[in-house]
Design a protein around this motif. Structure first.
Motif, short mmCIF file in Angstrom:
data_model
loop_
_atom_site.label_atom_id
_atom_site.label_comp_id
_atom_site.label_asym_id
_atom_site.label_seq_id
_atom_site.Cartn_x
_atom_site.Cartn_y
_atom_site.Cartn_z
N LEU A 36 4.03 -1.03 4.73
CA LEU A 36 3.58 0.11 5.52
C LEU A 36 4.04 1.41 4.89
N LEU A 37 5.26 1.44 4.35
CA LEU A 37 5.77 2.65 3.71
C LEU A 37 5.05 2.94 2.39
N ASN A 40 1.76 4.62 3.47
CA ASN A 40 1.91 5.83 4.28
C ASN A 40 3.15 6.58 3.82
N GLU A 41 3.00 7.47 2.84
CA GLU A 41 4.14 8.19 2.29
C GLU A 41 4.74 9.14 3.32
N TRP A 42 3.92 9.68 4.20
CA TRP A 42 4.42 10.62 5.19
C TRP A 42 5.38 9.94 6.16
N LEU A 43 5.19 8.64 6.39
CA LEU A 43 6.08 7.91 7.28
C LEU A 43 7.50 7.85 6.71
N ARG A 45 8.84 10.07 4.76
CA ARG A 45 9.40 11.42 4.89
C ARG A 45 9.96 11.62 6.30
N TRP A 46 9.22 11.21 7.31
CA TRP A 46 9.68 11.37 8.69
C TRP A 46 10.88 10.48 8.99
N LEU A 47 10.90 9.27 8.42
CA LEU A 47 12.03 8.38 8.64
C LEU A 47 13.31 8.93 8.02
#
Length: 71
Positions: A36-37, A40-43, A45-47
């Motif tokens: 999943l990571l 989805n690179e933005w995920l 960043r948020w994590l």
């Protein structure tokens, strides 16, 4: 070096029978989360930002309690 997992040492706890299943489920979840990571690179960043926010909050609360404790 051999380990006797069935008998064990006196006073040592036995290995739980559900341990292989638990490790299989946790490993599968970790692989799925990694995939999943990747997509989805933005995920990621948020994590990472969330981890730093939680770490900062814990340090801030610990500092406030230490200040209160010391007077």
């Amino acid at each position: 070096m051999d380990f006797k997992l069935k008998g064990g040492l006196p006073g040592m706890p036995q290995i739980p029978t559900q341990l292989p299943t638990l490790l299989f489920v946790l490993g599968s979840c970790a692989i799925g989360f990694g995939l999943l990571l990747i997509f989805n690179e933005w995920l990621l960043r948020w994590l990472v930002a969330g981890v730093f926010l939680v770490l900062g909050a814990v340090l801030l609360l610990t500092g406030l309690r230490a200040k209160k404790f010391l007077g």
